[in-house]
Motif scaffolding. Sequence first.
Motif, PDB file in Angstrom:
ATOM      1  N   ALA A 128      40.656  39.102  36.747  1.00 50.45           N
ATOM      2  CA  ALA A 128      40.034  37.939  37.381  1.00 50.45           C
ATOM      3  C   ALA A 128      41.064  36.914  37.836  1.00 50.45           C
ATOM      4  CB  ALA A 128      39.038  37.294  36.415  1.00 50.45           C
ATOM      5  N   ALA A 129      42.100  36.701  37.035  1.00 56.44           N
ATOM      6  CA  ALA A 129      43.117  35.708  37.398  1.00 56.44           C
ATOM      7  C   ALA A 129      43.805  36.083  38.705  1.00 56.44           C
ATOM      8  CB  ALA A 129      44.131  35.566  36.267  1.00 56.44           C
ATOM      9  N   GLU A 130      44.049  37.368  38.901  1.00 61.08           N
ATOM     10  CA  GLU A 130      44.677  37.825  40.141  1.00 61.08           C
ATOM     11  C   GLU A 130      43.697  37.788  41.306  1.00 61.08           C
ATOM     12  OE1 GLU A 130      46.968  41.526  39.759  1.00 61.08           O
ATOM     13  OE2 GLU A 130      46.854  41.268  37.584  1.00 61.08           O
ATOM     14  N   ALA A 131      42.428  38.016  41.015  1.00 57.03           N
ATOM     15  CA  ALA A 131      41.419  38.061  42.081  1.00 57.03           C
ATOM     16  C   ALA A 131      41.114  36.682  42.641  1.00 57.03           C
ATOM     17  CB  ALA A 131      40.136  38.701  41.544  1.00 57.03           C
ATOM     18  N   LEU A 132      41.281  35.659  41.825  1.00 57.72           N
ATOM     19  CA  LEU A 132      40.819  34.317  42.189  1.00 57.72           C
ATOM     20  C   LEU A 132      41.380  33.838  43.520  1.00 57.72           C
ATOM     21  CD1 LEU A 132      39.258  31.754  41.458  1.00 57.72           C
ATOM     22  CD2 LEU A 132      41.289  30.969  40.195  1.00 57.72           C
ATOM     23  N   SER A 133      42.679  33.931  43.709  1.00 56.93           N
ATOM     24  CA  SER A 133      43.286  33.394  44.932  1.00 56.93           C
ATOM     25  C   SER A 133      42.776  34.113  46.172  1.00 56.93           C
ATOM     26  CB  SER A 133      44.813  33.506  44.850  1.00 56.93           C
ATOM     27  OG  SER A 133      45.220  34.864  44.755  1.00 56.93           O
ATOM     28  N   HIS A 134      42.434  35.389  46.046  1.00 60.89           N
ATOM     29  CA  HIS A 134      41.958  36.149  47.206  1.00 60.89           C
ATOM     30  C   HIS A 134      40.536  35.742  47.585  1.00 60.89           C
ATOM     31  CE1 HIS A 134      45.570  38.555  47.139  1.00 60.89           C
ATOM     32  NE2 HIS A 134      45.389  38.782  45.839  1.00 60.89           N
ATOM     33  N   PHE A 135      39.695  35.491  46.575  1.00 60.84           N
ATOM     34  CA  PHE A 135      38.350  35.000  46.883  1.00 60.84           C
ATOM     35  C   PHE A 135      38.415  33.580  47.468  1.00 60.84           C
ATOM     36  CE2 PHE A 135      36.837  38.134  43.580  1.00 60.84           C
ATOM     37  CZ  PHE A 135      36.132  38.921  44.478  1.00 60.84           C
ATOM     38  N   GLU A 136      39.288  32.762  46.906  1.00 62.30           N
ATOM     39  CA  GLU A 136      39.437  31.401  47.436  1.00 62.30           C
ATOM     40  C   GLU A 136      39.913  31.434  48.886  1.00 62.30           C
ATOM     41  OE1 GLU A 136      40.450  28.745  43.461  1.00 62.30           O
ATOM     42  OE2 GLU A 136      42.089  29.760  44.520  1.00 62.30           O
ATOM     43  N   ARG A 137      40.829  32.337  49.178  1.00 65.34           N
ATOM     44  CA  ARG A 137      41.327  32.456  50.553  1.00 65.34           C
ATOM     45  C   ARG A 137      40.234  32.950  51.485  1.00 65.34           C
ATOM     46  NH1 ARG A 137      44.196  30.207  54.295  1.00 65.34           N
ATOM     47  NH2 ARG A 137      45.147  31.669  55.775  1.00 65.34           N
ATOM     48  N   ALA A 138      39.429  33.916  51.033  1.00 63.11           N
ATOM     49  CA  ALA A 138      38.331  34.439  51.849  1.00 63.11           C
ATOM     50  C   ALA A 138      37.336  33.336  52.179  1.00 63.11           C
ATOM     51  CB  ALA A 138      37.638  35.586  51.115  1.00 63.11           C
ATOM     52  N   VAL A 139      37.042  32.468  51.205  1.00 59.93           N
ATOM     53  CA  VAL A 139      36.111  31.361  51.435  1.00 59.93           C
ATOM     54  C   VAL A 139      36.670  30.370  52.448  1.00 59.93           C
ATOM     55  CG1 VAL A 139      35.109  29.314  50.338  1.00 59.93           C
ATOM     56  CG2 VAL A 139      34.883  31.541  49.234  1.00 59.93           C
ATOM     57  N   VAL A 140      37.969  30.097  52.370  1.00 52.24           N
ATOM     58  CA  VAL A 140      38.602  29.197  53.332  1.00 52.24           C
ATOM     59  C   VAL A 140      38.544  29.786  54.740  1.00 52.24           C
ATOM     60  CG1 VAL A 140      40.814  28.183  54.055  1.00 52.24           C
ATOM     61  CG2 VAL A 140      40.109  28.085  51.654  1.00 52.24           C
ATOM     62  N   ALA A 188      37.009  44.120  39.570  1.00 54.14           N
ATOM     63  CA  ALA A 188      36.417  45.316  38.970  1.00 54.14           C
ATOM     64  C   ALA A 188      37.323  45.932  37.913  1.00 54.14           C
ATOM     65  CB  ALA A 188      36.110  46.347  40.056  1.00 54.14           C
ATOM     66  N   GLN A 189      38.601  45.596  37.964  1.00 55.87           N
ATOM     67  CA  GLN A 189      39.564  46.085  36.971  1.00 55.87           C
ATOM     68  C   GLN A 189      39.878  45.014  35.916  1.00 55.87           C
ATOM     69  OE1 GLN A 189      42.884  48.583  38.849  1.00 55.87           O
ATOM     70  NE2 GLN A 189      42.109  47.431  40.614  1.00 55.87           N
ATOM     71  N   ASN A 190      38.994  44.012  35.821  1.00 53.07           N
ATOM     72  CA  ASN A 190      39.149  42.926  34.846  1.00 53.07           C
ATOM     73  C   ASN A 190      40.419  42.116  35.080  1.00 53.07           C
ATOM     74  OD1 ASN A 190      36.746  43.641  33.363  1.00 53.07           O
ATOM     75  ND2 ASN A 190      37.898  45.343  32.484  1.00 53.07           N
ATOM     76  N   TYR A 211      38.771  39.483  50.636  1.00 47.44           N
ATOM     77  CA  TYR A 211      37.556  39.626  49.823  1.00 47.44           C
ATOM     78  C   TYR A 211      37.553  40.942  49.051  1.00 47.44           C
ATOM     79  CZ  TYR A 211      32.599  40.737  48.959  1.00 47.44           C
ATOM     80  OH  TYR A 211      31.418  41.123  48.395  1.00 47.44           O
ATOM     81  N   TYR A 212      37.843  42.044  49.738  1.00 49.82           N
ATOM     82  CA  TYR A 212      37.780  43.339  49.047  1.00 49.82           C
ATOM     83  C   TYR A 212      38.954  43.552  48.103  1.00 49.82           C
ATOM     84  CZ  TYR A 212      33.603  44.915  51.417  1.00 49.82           C
ATOM     85  OH  TYR A 212      32.299  45.044  51.844  1.00 49.82           O
ATOM     86  N   LEU A 213      40.068  42.906  48.383  1.00 51.27           N
ATOM     87  CA  LEU A 213      41.155  42.951  47.402  1.00 51.27           C
ATOM     88  C   LEU A 213      40.711  42.217  46.140  1.00 51.27           C
ATOM     89  CD1 LEU A 213      43.956  43.651  46.461  1.00 51.27           C
ATOM     90  CD2 LEU A 213      44.849  41.690  47.748  1.00 51.27           C
ATOM     91  N   GLY A 214      40.047  41.079  46.323  1.00 54.14           N
ATOM     92  CA  GLY A 214      39.507  40.362  45.170  1.00 54.14           C
ATOM     93  C   GLY A 214      38.491  41.192  44.405  1.00 54.14           C
ATOM     94  N   ARG A 215      37.607  41.867  45.133  1.00 53.57           N
ATOM     95  CA  ARG A 215      36.592  42.702  44.474  1.00 53.57           C
ATOM     96  C   ARG A 215      37.249  43.819  43.659  1.00 53.57           C
ATOM     97  NH1 ARG A 215      31.394  43.244  46.505  1.00 53.57           N
ATOM     98  NH2 ARG A 215      31.167  44.673  44.740  1.00 53.57           N
ATOM     99  N   SER A 216      38.261  44.461  44.222  1.00 59.14           N
ATOM    100  CA  SER A 216      38.906  45.577  43.525  1.00 59.14           C
ATOM    101  C   SER A 216      39.636  45.092  42.275  1.00 59.14           C
ATOM    102  CB  SER A 216      39.868  46.313  44.457  1.00 59.14           C
ATOM    103  OG  SER A 216      40.936  45.475  44.861  1.00 59.14           O
ATOM    104  N   LEU A 217      40.248  43.908  42.354  1.00 54.88           N
ATOM    105  CA  LEU A 217      40.933  43.353  41.184  1.00 54.88           C
ATOM    106  C   LEU A 217      39.933  42.940  40.113  1.00 54.88           C
ATOM    107  CD1 LEU A 217      43.564  41.219  43.110  1.00 54.88           C
ATOM    108  CD2 LEU A 217      44.089  43.146  41.600  1.00 54.88           C
ATOM    109  N   GLY A 226      33.846  53.618  42.949  1.00 58.85           N
ATOM    110  CA  GLY A 226      34.599  53.171  41.792  1.00 58.85           C
ATOM    111  C   GLY A 226      36.090  53.445  41.877  1.00 58.85           C
ATOM    112  N   GLU A 227      36.600  53.674  43.070  1.00 58.93           N
ATOM    113  CA  GLU A 227      38.038  53.931  43.245  1.00 58.93           C
ATOM    114  C   GLU A 227      38.769  52.595  43.407  1.00 58.93           C
ATOM    115  OE1 GLU A 227      38.767  56.908  46.280  1.00 58.93           O
ATOM    116  OE2 GLU A 227      36.844  57.848  45.853  1.00 58.93           O
TER     117      GLU A 227
END
Length: 323
Positions: free
Chosen positions: A72-84, A68-70, A60-66, A36-37
């Motif tokens: 989501a708007a900041e996490a989105l681009s990182h998950f999209e990039r990981a999928v690409v 987890a801190q609610n 991916y893990y940057l997206g997960r960490s963001l 939970g860090e």
Amino acid sequence: MWKSLVVLIFLTNIISGCGMADLSNTIKGSYYMKTGEYRQAEADFEETVNKHPDSESAQYYLGRSLLAQNKAAEALSHFERAVVLDPGDVDYHFWLGVTYGELGDVKAEEMSYERALQLNGHHLQARLYLGHVRLRNGNLRQAIEAYDAVLIEQLTNSAALYNRALILDIEKKYSAAKAAWLKYLHWYPAGRFALQATDHLNALGDFSYEKQFLGDRAVTLAEIKFQQSGSVSPSSYPSLRLVGAIVSNLPKGTLQVVVYVHNNKQLAKQRAIEIANTLHTFFPTIGPDRIRISWFDTSEKITQDNKTYIKNESVRIFLTDWK
């Protein structure tokens, strides 16, 4: 030990290149998610992404960490990039879907879960969340199909069991709904959702489980049953153990045990005594003066949703003078 592990990964990375970098990110990311860090994870992986923007695992893990801190708007681009960067990773698609869901884009959310399942039809979370988004969209038949698929993989999945019963209730398939609520309560007889499931079950006229009030606490208790010998059935022990544990942890209060048996006062009395004796056996610290028994040769009337139900045999348990 953790620092030594990081150093070892770092040194190996110098020798082996990107493959070991992804392994390092996976180990660190899993560690951060488990402990939970999330803030430390965000700082760590943000630095890694700045240095290596094409590292799918770091994105991916940057997206997960963001997320987890609610954030989501900041996490989105990182998950999209990981999928690409790695379109074949099922978890990337799943968490992208979760992020879309947090942002209210239900169409994109559903599509992400479907892509994840195309890659791995046994991905339990993707199948479960696909059921959730379909339920929210009102696609009840498709939702229940998703939950059924989850339950094939995991017989006791609590969310799938509960939502499946809820859908059947909404569809007014009352016989199937009753069986589904009973199945849920068999596996999950305690907690907030158990209380809600009990309300649904009782509204269908089934009182195999009931909400009982012990002081200011509402609990779900399975119907107290008896063997032919008159003693309490072992199937009722968990409910009585819960009652006894609550009473023994309260500084005061009298446990009232009320038994109804239509046209048989002697049997009602015997059952009340058996319940008290069973509680004393399980919890000898509860003094005899803290359990009071009553018995009646009448049926119990229960009003539920403006309907009155008659129970010829029943047990009511509650606390008095507990404040």
